[in-house]
Design an enzyme around this catalytic site. Structure first.
Site, PDB file in Angstrom:
ATOM      1  N   SER A  14     -42.314 -27.872 -64.298  1.00 27.47           N
ATOM      2  CA  SER A  14     -42.274 -26.846 -65.328  1.00 27.47           C
ATOM      3  C   SER A  14     -40.876 -26.253 -65.468  1.00 27.47           C
ATOM      4  O   SER A  14     -40.307 -25.746 -64.501  1.00 27.47           O
ATOM      5  CB  SER A  14     -43.259 -25.729 -64.968  1.00 27.47           C
ATOM      6  OG  SER A  14     -43.016 -24.614 -65.796  1.00 27.47           O
ATOM      7  N   HIS A  39     -42.988 -30.135 -68.401  1.00 26.63           N
ATOM      8  CA  HIS A  39     -43.942 -29.136 -68.894  1.00 26.63           C
ATOM      9  C   HIS A  39     -43.166 -27.931 -69.417  1.00 26.63           C
ATOM     10  O   HIS A  39     -42.332 -27.365 -68.721  1.00 26.63           O
ATOM     11  CB  HIS A  39     -44.879 -28.713 -67.755  1.00 26.63           C
ATOM     12  CG  HIS A  39     -46.019 -27.864 -68.209  1.00 26.63           C
ATOM     13  ND1 HIS A  39     -47.139 -28.386 -68.820  1.00 26.63           N
ATOM     14  CD2 HIS A  39     -46.215 -26.523 -68.138  1.00 26.63           C
ATOM     15  CE1 HIS A  39     -47.987 -27.393 -69.106  1.00 26.63           C
ATOM     16  NE2 HIS A  39     -47.441 -26.255 -68.704  1.00 26.63           N
ATOM     17  N   ASP A  41     -43.505 -24.222 -71.032  1.00 26.45           N
ATOM     18  CA  ASP A  41     -44.384 -23.071 -71.241  1.00 26.45           C
ATOM     19  C   ASP A  41     -43.819 -22.149 -72.308  1.00 26.45           C
ATOM     20  O   ASP A  41     -42.827 -21.466 -72.074  1.00 26.45           O
ATOM     21  CB  ASP A  41     -44.516 -22.282 -69.930  1.00 26.45           C
ATOM     22  CG  ASP A  41     -45.289 -23.047 -68.887  1.00 26.45           C
ATOM     23  OD1 ASP A  41     -46.475 -23.345 -69.143  1.00 26.45           O
ATOM     24  OD2 ASP A  41     -44.722 -23.353 -67.824  1.00 26.45           O
ATOM     25  N   MET A  43     -44.235 -18.819 -74.303  1.00 27.41           N
ATOM     26  CA  MET A  43     -44.945 -17.540 -74.174  1.00 27.41           C
ATOM     27  C   MET A  43     -44.420 -16.549 -75.202  1.00 27.41           C
ATOM     28  O   MET A  43     -43.203 -16.450 -75.391  1.00 27.41           O
ATOM     29  CB  MET A  43     -44.724 -16.964 -72.775  1.00 27.41           C
ATOM     30  CG  MET A  43     -45.081 -17.909 -71.657  1.00 27.41           C
ATOM     31  SD  MET A  43     -44.711 -17.143 -70.071  1.00 27.41           S
ATOM     32  CE  MET A  43     -45.077 -18.502 -68.969  1.00 27.41           C
ATOM     33  N   HIS A  72     -46.934 -26.382 -73.716  1.00 30.05           N
ATOM     34  CA  HIS A  72     -48.102 -25.528 -73.500  1.00 30.05           C
ATOM     35  C   HIS A  72     -47.892 -24.215 -74.253  1.00 30.05           C
ATOM     36  O   HIS A  72     -47.064 -23.400 -73.867  1.00 30.05           O
ATOM     37  CB  HIS A  72     -48.242 -25.305 -71.977  1.00 30.05           C
ATOM     38  CG  HIS A  72     -49.384 -24.411 -71.597  1.00 30.05           C
ATOM     39  ND1 HIS A  72     -49.520 -23.911 -70.314  1.00 30.05           N
ATOM     40  CD2 HIS A  72     -50.438 -23.925 -72.308  1.00 30.05           C
ATOM     41  CE1 HIS A  72     -50.624 -23.153 -70.270  1.00 30.05           C
ATOM     42  NE2 HIS A  72     -51.182 -23.148 -71.458  1.00 30.05           N
ATOM     43  N   MET A  74     -48.756 -20.783 -74.957  1.00 26.29           N
ATOM     44  CA  MET A  74     -49.471 -19.584 -74.520  1.00 26.29           C
ATOM     45  C   MET A  74     -49.141 -18.491 -75.532  1.00 26.29           C
ATOM     46  O   MET A  74     -48.434 -17.533 -75.235  1.00 26.29           O
ATOM     47  CB  MET A  74     -49.024 -19.184 -73.115  1.00 26.29           C
ATOM     48  CG  MET A  74     -49.444 -20.185 -72.076  1.00 26.29           C
ATOM     49  SD  MET A  74     -49.018 -19.598 -70.431  1.00 26.29           S
ATOM     50  CE  MET A  74     -47.888 -20.863 -69.959  1.00 26.29           C
ATOM     51  N   MET A 143     -56.424 -23.557 -66.270  1.00 32.64           N
ATOM     52  CA  MET A 143     -55.353 -22.849 -65.566  1.00 32.64           C
ATOM     53  C   MET A 143     -55.792 -22.488 -64.151  1.00 32.64           C
ATOM     54  O   MET A 143     -56.910 -22.015 -63.947  1.00 32.64           O
ATOM     55  CB  MET A 143     -54.965 -21.575 -66.310  1.00 32.64           C
ATOM     56  CG  MET A 143     -54.291 -21.790 -67.664  1.00 32.64           C
ATOM     57  SD  MET A 143     -52.692 -22.628 -67.543  1.00 32.64           S
ATOM     58  CE  MET A 143     -51.712 -21.401 -66.659  1.00 32.64           C
ATOM     59  N   ASP A 181     -52.232 -26.343 -63.607  1.00 29.80           N
ATOM     60  CA  ASP A 181     -50.969 -25.631 -63.760  1.00 29.80           C
ATOM     61  C   ASP A 181     -51.098 -24.282 -63.061  1.00 29.80           C
ATOM     62  O   ASP A 181     -51.922 -23.462 -63.442  1.00 29.80           O
ATOM     63  CB  ASP A 181     -50.711 -25.447 -65.258  1.00 29.80           C
ATOM     64  CG  ASP A 181     -49.423 -24.687 -65.570  1.00 29.80           C
ATOM     65  OD1 ASP A 181     -48.692 -24.339 -64.624  1.00 29.80           O
ATOM     66  OD2 ASP A 181     -49.162 -24.446 -66.762  1.00 29.80           O
TER      67      ASP A 181
END
Length: 222
Positions: A14, A39, A41, A43, A72, A74, A143, A181
């Site tokens: 990540s 990966h 993330d 956000m 991903h 979020m 998660m 994750d």
């Protein structure tokens, strides 16, 4: 692009745990250390209480390195921002079942664009909520921490969802990947793998390791 099968163990470090002052070098280090996927993330400070990066960062990585980009989202409105993420070089886009959108429609839009579609669920969300979508996804992400921040401890009781997903997949002859994750290290990688997860997202235990290659190899073999 390589055809990944759900029996392959895929290592996805990540970027959240990387040195952002040297992003392109960090991605190269991950590739050279044996990372299969990267990966990413995203956000928004709303769906989760943290802000990370957006499509421009992903585009920069896509243009500087050649690695499968596992994005991903979020974020609260994945449908609204989807065109921007489809345009920036993502290979897989995972959205949350809890976010404000028509989940089935968002997943269909991702696949229509020729990108793989993932669906994530938070620790508090029961497995039943994702069941209607399982025939239409390429990856399920239960998660194993409350999303938003790195460095949290692995929630082992989430393995019930991983086992349920693996059983459902076999029963209905589906072939989606199961990704975990949060809190993944050599010890928890073995637990998750045994439960049926084949994609391991690791942050601090990969980018933060003294020897990233040894760390990734150890988690892959765990």
């Amino acid at each position: 692009m390589k055809n990944w099968h759900h029996t392959d163990r895929i290592m996805a470090p990540s970027l959240l745990a990387a040195d952002w002052g040297r992003v392109t070098e960090e991605v190269t280090r991950a590739i050279n250390s044996g990372a299969d996927w990267l990966h990413l993330d995203v956000m928004d400070g709303h769906f989760v209480d943290n802000i990370s990066f957006g499509p421009q960062m992903i585009q920069a990585i896509h243009e500087s390195n050649d690695i499968f980009l596992d994005v991903h989202l979020m974020i609260s409105r994945p449908d609204h921002y989807l065109p921007r993420f489809l345009a920036c070089g993502a290979d897989m886009i995972t959205v949350h079942v809890e976010a404000e959108h028509d989940v089935a429609q968002t997943l269909a839009e991702i696949r229509k664009a020729g990108v793989l579609a993932g669906l994530a669920l938070n620790p508090a969300t029961p497995f039943e909520e994702v069941i209607p979508h399982l025939p239409h996804i390429d990856l399920l992400l239960p998660m194993t921490v409350i999303p938003g921040f790195g460095g949290q401890a692995f929630m082992e009781d989430m393995m019930n969802k991983v086992r349920a997903a693996a059983a459902f997949r076999t029963e209905h002859d589906l072939n989606f990947h199961i990704e975990v994750d949060g809190g993944i290290n050599t010890q928890t990688a073995a637990i998750a793998g045994k439960a049926g997860a084949n994609i391991l997202v690791a942050g601090s235990s990969s980018f933060g390791a003294k020897d990233m290659k040894a760390a990734i190899t150890a988690m892959r073999d765990a």
